[in-house]
Design a protein around this motif. Structure first.
Motif, PDB file in Angstrom:
ATOM      1  N   TRP A 268     -38.125  32.298  -5.199  1.00 52.81           N
ATOM      2  CA  TRP A 268     -38.087  33.778  -5.137  1.00 52.81           C
ATOM      3  C   TRP A 268     -39.075  34.646  -5.610  1.00 52.81           C
ATOM      4  O   TRP A 268     -40.081  34.344  -6.557  1.00 52.81           O
ATOM      5  CB  TRP A 268     -37.045  34.114  -6.608  1.00 52.81           C
ATOM      6  CG  TRP A 268     -35.623  33.500  -6.260  1.00 52.81           C
ATOM      7  CD1 TRP A 268     -35.021  32.554  -6.873  1.00 52.81           C
ATOM      8  CD2 TRP A 268     -34.796  34.008  -5.246  1.00 52.81           C
ATOM      9  NE1 TRP A 268     -33.778  32.260  -6.501  1.00 52.81           N
ATOM     10  CE2 TRP A 268     -33.616  33.213  -5.439  1.00 52.81           C
ATOM     11  CE3 TRP A 268     -34.704  35.021  -4.319  1.00 52.81           C
ATOM     12  CZ2 TRP A 268     -32.293  33.245  -4.635  1.00 52.81           C
ATOM     13  CZ3 TRP A 268     -33.491  35.250  -3.560  1.00 52.81           C
ATOM     14  CH2 TRP A 268     -32.441  34.248  -3.619  1.00 52.81           C
ATOM     15  N   LYS A 270     -41.838  37.005  -7.173  1.00 44.11           N
ATOM     16  CA  LYS A 270     -42.161  38.029  -8.273  1.00 44.11           C
ATOM     17  C   LYS A 270     -42.203  39.309  -7.791  1.00 44.11           C
ATOM     18  O   LYS A 270     -42.756  39.635  -6.575  1.00 44.11           O
ATOM     19  CB  LYS A 270     -43.229  37.416  -8.975  1.00 44.11           C
ATOM     20  CG  LYS A 270     -43.618  36.063  -9.455  1.00 44.11           C
ATOM     21  CD  LYS A 270     -44.509  35.553 -10.349  1.00 44.11           C
ATOM     22  CE  LYS A 270     -44.436  34.276 -10.668  1.00 44.11           C
ATOM     23  NZ  LYS A 270     -43.373  34.159 -11.551  1.00 44.11           N
ATOM     24  N   ALA A 271     -41.829  40.069  -8.770  1.00 46.89           N
ATOM     25  CA  ALA A 271     -41.748  41.790  -8.595  1.00 46.89           C
ATOM     26  C   ALA A 271     -43.273  42.149  -8.641  1.00 46.89           C
ATOM     27  O   ALA A 271     -44.297  41.595  -9.189  1.00 46.89           O
ATOM     28  CB  ALA A 271     -41.188  42.290  -9.692  1.00 46.89           C
ATOM     29  N   SER A 272     -43.556  43.233  -7.585  1.00 48.92           N
ATOM     30  CA  SER A 272     -44.874  43.748  -7.552  1.00 48.92           C
ATOM     31  C   SER A 272     -45.381  44.722  -8.602  1.00 48.92           C
ATOM     32  O   SER A 272     -46.410  45.191  -8.657  1.00 48.92           O
ATOM     33  CB  SER A 272     -45.103  44.238  -6.269  1.00 48.92           C
ATOM     34  OG  SER A 272     -44.172  45.338  -6.068  1.00 48.92           O
ATOM     35  N   MET A 273     -44.246  44.769  -9.655  1.00 48.76           N
ATOM     36  CA  MET A 273     -44.594  45.779 -10.562  1.00 48.76           C
ATOM     37  C   MET A 273     -43.853  45.305 -12.021  1.00 48.76           C
ATOM     38  O   MET A 273     -43.095  44.248 -11.757  1.00 48.76           O
ATOM     39  CB  MET A 273     -44.248  47.308 -10.368  1.00 48.76           C
ATOM     40  CG  MET A 273     -42.556  47.300 -10.169  1.00 48.76           C
ATOM     41  SD  MET A 273     -42.265  48.769  -9.517  1.00 48.76           S
ATOM     42  CE  MET A 273     -42.592  48.736  -7.851  1.00 48.76           C
ATOM     43  N   ASP A 274     -44.294  45.808 -12.966  1.00 46.81           N
ATOM     44  CA  ASP A 274     -43.423  45.414 -14.196  1.00 46.81           C
ATOM     45  C   ASP A 274     -42.298  46.140 -14.439  1.00 46.81           C
ATOM     46  O   ASP A 274     -42.220  47.377 -14.604  1.00 46.81           O
ATOM     47  CB  ASP A 274     -44.491  45.879 -15.596  1.00 46.81           C
ATOM     48  CG  ASP A 274     -43.861  45.449 -16.662  1.00 46.81           C
ATOM     49  OD1 ASP A 274     -42.843  44.863 -16.710  1.00 46.81           O
ATOM     50  OD2 ASP A 274     -44.513  45.703 -17.781  1.00 46.81           O
ATOM     51  N   LEU A 275     -41.229  45.529 -14.015  1.00 42.89           N
ATOM     52  CA  LEU A 275     -39.846  45.800 -14.154  1.00 42.89           C
ATOM     53  C   LEU A 275     -39.236  46.337 -15.594  1.00 42.89           C
ATOM     54  O   LEU A 275     -38.560  47.263 -15.518  1.00 42.89           O
ATOM     55  CB  LEU A 275     -38.922  44.950 -13.415  1.00 42.89           C
ATOM     56  CG  LEU A 275     -39.242  44.500 -11.871  1.00 42.89           C
ATOM     57  CD1 LEU A 275     -38.158  43.460 -11.411  1.00 42.89           C
ATOM     58  CD2 LEU A 275     -39.397  45.591 -10.890  1.00 42.89           C
ATOM     59  N   SER A 276     -39.897  45.954 -16.278  1.00 50.37           N
ATOM     60  CA  SER A 276     -39.562  46.414 -18.010  1.00 50.37           C
ATOM     61  C   SER A 276     -39.848  47.687 -18.106  1.00 50.37           C
ATOM     62  O   SER A 276     -39.405  48.435 -18.915  1.00 50.37           O
ATOM     63  CB  SER A 276     -40.096  45.266 -19.082  1.00 50.37           C
ATOM     64  OG  SER A 276     -41.510  45.711 -18.946  1.00 50.37           O
TER      65      SER A 276
END
Length: 281
Positions: A268, A270-276
């Motif tokens: 999967w 990884k997100a390209s930004m800090d989703l938190s």
């Protein structure tokens, strides 16, 4: 889309795949008696496992699409009446049609004949993230061409090495090549042809030319055996699926596809930004 838990495996599933795979440089014999084998699977257990496999294949296709590093090309070959259409209709319902394309190869057109025999094949190869299915394939050029003497042996005999090099290139480009021969017996083919004659809904599927090919049964058997022995490689294996029993055929194909997709290092992204840090109001 929530990630599904991996479904429990039917005992013997991976062993079945290994039994169906043709080892490189094998001497292959296609015996009619082998076409009805079920390797001790019952119809009920096979149908239960098929249902689980279809769910797993749906999840694996989704992950491969998201990953974007791999694609898969599934090649089907069989004699007339061998069940290619039925297998595709039954097993490939697991896949989202937006990422799965079926290509049926018939006799080449005049335009295609002006190019090398792999030209039309390469144009239909799936991209990374996609699944492509060939209903017949480039192997017609070492099957029909050989049996009917359409080109000299000095020409078609070189194609085994050319095909191996082509499939090696696809493999190195991230395209997993999976090749499946659906093996039916001559007696089963007769019953399927008779079924087409008896059922008005299937009359359109009957072609008198199929009877000519049936008379060439032994010549095609030798051509298939040579194809399997010369073109089953570590990177693009051939599988021989006993296909007299449709329920076992469907199970076996689903097992092969599951095994091949699970062998890829699918991840999967990884997100390209800090989703938190994302807040939706």
């Amino acid at each position: 889309m929530a990630r599904r838990a991996k479904p429990p495996r039917q005992p013997g599933g991976d062993q079945l795949v290994a039994k169906l795979r043709i080892a490189p440089q094998s001497r292959v014999r296609l015996l009619d008696a082998h076409a009805s084998r079920s390797f001790r699977w019952s119809k009920g257990k096979a149908e239960e496992c098929l249902a689980r496999n279809l769910e797993r294949l749906e999840e694996l296709q989704y992950r491969m699409y998201a990953d974007g590093r791999f694609g898969m090309l599934v090649v089907f070959q069989a004699v007339d009446g061998g069940g290619k259409d039925g297998t595709i209709r039954k097993v490939f319902t697991a896949f989202n049609p937006q990422g799965c394309r079926v290509t049926a190869f018939k006799a080449p057109s005049s335009e295609e004949l002006r190019h090398d025999y792999l030209w039309r094949i390469h144009a239909a190869v799936p991209g990374r993230g996609e699944i492509g299915v060939f209903n017949r394939s480039h192997y017609e050029d070492v099957l029909v061409v050989r049996v009917n003497d359409l080109v000299p042996k000095t020409v078609w005999s070189k194609r085994y090495a050319q095909i191996n090099a082509f499939e090696q290139m696809l493999h190195e480009s991230g395209i997993r090549v999976v090749k499946i021969l659906l093996q039916i017996s001559k007696a089963e083919q007769k019953q399927r042809f008779l079924g087409r004659l008896r059922d008005p809904r299937k009359h359109w599927k009957f072609d008198a030319a199929d009877l000519d090919k049936r008379r060439q049964w032994n010549a095609y058997r030798l051509a298939f055996e040579a194809m399997l022995g010369k073109c089953s490689t570590a990177c693009a294996p051939w599988y021989v699926v006993p296909a007299d029993r449709k329920w076992f055929r469907n199970l076996a194909v689903s097992e092969i596809l599951r095994h091949e997709l699970e062998s890829l290092d699918l991840r999967w992204p990884k997100a390209s930004m800090d989703l938190s840090r994302i807040h939706i109001t």
